[in-house]
Write a protein that holds these residues in place. Sequence first.
Motif, PDB file in Angstrom:
ATOM      1  N   THR A 231       0.842  -1.200   0.000  1.00 53.36           N
ATOM      2  CA  THR A 231       0.000   0.000   0.000  1.00 53.36           C
ATOM      3  C   THR A 231       0.879   1.251   0.000  1.00 53.36           C
ATOM      4  OG1 THR A 231      -1.688  -1.162   1.264  1.00 53.36           O
ATOM      5  CG2 THR A 231      -1.786   1.242   1.295  1.00 53.36           C
ATOM      6  N   LEU A 232       0.619   2.157  -0.936  1.00 51.09           N
ATOM      7  CA  LEU A 232       1.356   3.422  -0.962  1.00 51.09           C
ATOM      8  C   LEU A 232       0.664   4.454  -0.092  1.00 51.09           C
ATOM      9  CD1 LEU A 232       2.125   3.641  -4.774  1.00 51.09           C
ATOM     10  CD2 LEU A 232       3.738   3.050  -2.964  1.00 51.09           C
TER      11      LEU A 232
ATOM     12  N   ILE B 179       1.823   6.895  -9.621  1.00 52.38           N
ATOM     13  CA  ILE B 179       1.259   5.937  -8.661  1.00 52.38           C
ATOM     14  C   ILE B 179       1.110   4.543  -9.292  1.00 52.38           C
ATOM     15  CG2 ILE B 179      -0.742   5.446  -7.172  1.00 52.38           C
ATOM     16  CD1 ILE B 179       1.294   7.713  -6.280  1.00 52.38           C
TER      17      ILE B 179
ATOM     18  N   GLN C 259       2.841   1.214  -7.993  1.00 54.16           N
ATOM     19  CA  GLN C 259       1.949   0.109  -7.588  1.00 54.16           C
ATOM     20  C   GLN C 259       2.264  -1.188  -8.320  1.00 54.16           C
ATOM     21  OE1 GLN C 259      -1.908   1.951  -8.166  1.00 54.16           O
ATOM     22  NE2 GLN C 259      -2.218   2.215  -5.962  1.00 54.16           N
TER      23      GLN C 259
END
Lengths: 352, 352
Positions: free
Chosen positions: A198-199, A285, A289
Amino acid sequence: MASAALKDELDIVIPTIRNLDFLEMWRPFFEQYHLIIVQDGDPSKTIKVPDGFDYELYNRNDINKILGPRSSCISFKDSACRCFGYMVSKKKYIYTIDDDCFVAKDPSGKDINALEQHIKNLLCPSTPNFFNTLYDPFREGADYVRGYPFSLREGVPTAVSHGLWLNIPDYDAPTQLVKPLERNTRYVDMVLTIPKGTLFPMCGMNLAFDRELIGPAMYFGLMGDGQPIGRYDDMWAGWCCKVICDHLGLGIKTGLPYIYHSKASNPFVNLKKEYLGIFWQEEIIPFFQSHNFSKDCTTVQKCYVELSKQVKEKLGKVDPYFLKLADAMVTWIEAWDMLNPPNKDSANASSK
Amino acid sequence: MASAALKDELDIVIPTIRNLDFLEMWRPFFEQYHLIIVQDGDPSKTIKVPDGFDYELYNRNDINKILGPRSSCISFKDSACRCFGYMVSKKKYIYTIDDDCFVAKDPSGKDINALEQHIKNLLCPSTPNFFNTLYDPFREGADYVRGYPFSLREGVPTAVSHGLWLNIPDYDAPTQLVKPLERNTRYVDMVLTIPKGTLFPMCGMNLAFDRELIGPAMYFGLMGDGQPIGRYDDMWAGWCCKVICDHLGLGIKTGLPYIYHSKASNPFVNLKKEYLGIFWQEEIIPFFQSHNFSKDCTTVQKCYVELSKQVKEKLGKVDPYFLKLADAMVTWIEAWDMLNPPNKDSANASSK
């Protein structure tokens, strides 16, 4: 353990000090530590440090002198320059804080010793592989709940402690413009590990980390003078650190401690700095991811260099800025290794 | 929106009521709702319900009558039987609570309306794809912070709201035995989405969910009478729900509201129920962590049936119990669809 002050193992890095009250306010908590001040603007201006503080100060001329041509990787006229302080420190831990962040009060009205909480966070393990519904199981009065696998209860070493802010929340320019009066008044009495995979948006205002575990990934990128973007320095570092921590089995915690963020930066100025980032992060992102490291990536440095190659290859198409950033990432690692040679006494994760 | 009481859209499911004070204490908050009581033990015993409550009561004889041979999937002499109540409900939302859970007080001393908070949680979106450091961005006084991608700010529908417990924490038997006096006194004023790809231990003590979105996955397994295991009913449901929510793009929130958990169950009895689960979960967790659904799995039912096949194939080796459980999972779906036919007015996620 948790009450250890780590006096000889922690440096405080401050990007600049414009506010004379800042250090006076923090004196009871910071005076015993060594400060590294990295002046972000004009080197001819003098930064005043009140008596009684043990500090070293670097301006642009110093950075150029120490790093030579590799100084190109350090941002100018932007608080992203603070990462130079991470590099010159010889300590195991770093705490970095902005000069508009003051001592916050807990709900009982007591001053919060932010540094003490960061040290607690860093000294006890993280739990990125399974969520614990009572949050940090190592905190007094808490534990792992029913259904938490016993094989995961040792946790993993904590590399980063991300603290929060009361009063002015860390919003982007569009949100600042829409909600100029919003203040964060909610004290959430909690620390948790951000789960693996999880970012999160890592803010550099109130941040501590273990240099030996993650230092070489804590690069704040190219921002400010001569760059098309600002205010993504800490975000970039956070995304890089998170994927590397996930790969190497390290943890990142967020939550307590709070500082009091005193003043909102100008949303119009911020919008100018941010607007390209608002587009670019929609590509950045998914890049992070879907990112996977090769098996050879056994150290932070190796991870970081591999990441730089993929930034060049995959984000270079988004904007030529990322080609420059990818090169700067490599330069940063070279500079880091130059100042922190692998064979030095201070065991660096890269040397293991 | 958030203040809606959902009087006609929510049922409260209670596995049994041993404690006469229980409903009296909750009267101000529950009286306007319909209750479904599923008696977990001897059908010849009578459960007393105070005047003024609108309820239906099912004992084992009723379950056998309604489900016929399919009643084999409903646990007997175990609170896991509550899931029968999820199946017979015709409402969109379910709140389930144990009869040793009382009204908790917030730090100001005010009674907490747990149901109101669950409704708030269910009615606003979840954010499983990126962590927000100020937690639920839809809460008043909070928002998405700088660095949160704008394309993810719509969030996803919330399927489950997992509430917590003050006083007696939900510990396993070994932890209960080691820490008999530990009490949870920390009120953490927060709701967050459990990130995508992360499992958590879902406790059934104080739990709300959207039947239409996730109901068919909320099966509490085979526990109690005739089974080798107990106290893993809610855990099993939680792991199944989490992987299905992740696959279907639904969210699960945890945190507020708190209830007051009044009494610890006997740790020796618990150990007997749990000990096989303590071994098995070391295999179960990697199974769920590495699980992937095929593209055909476009409804909760399809996901659940596929999951049951993999349980049989992969966990059947761990113990024959999982072969029986896998069959019961299929029976549960058959029974669900029998009571909730896809062509009924009440739009079921499965019928879309």
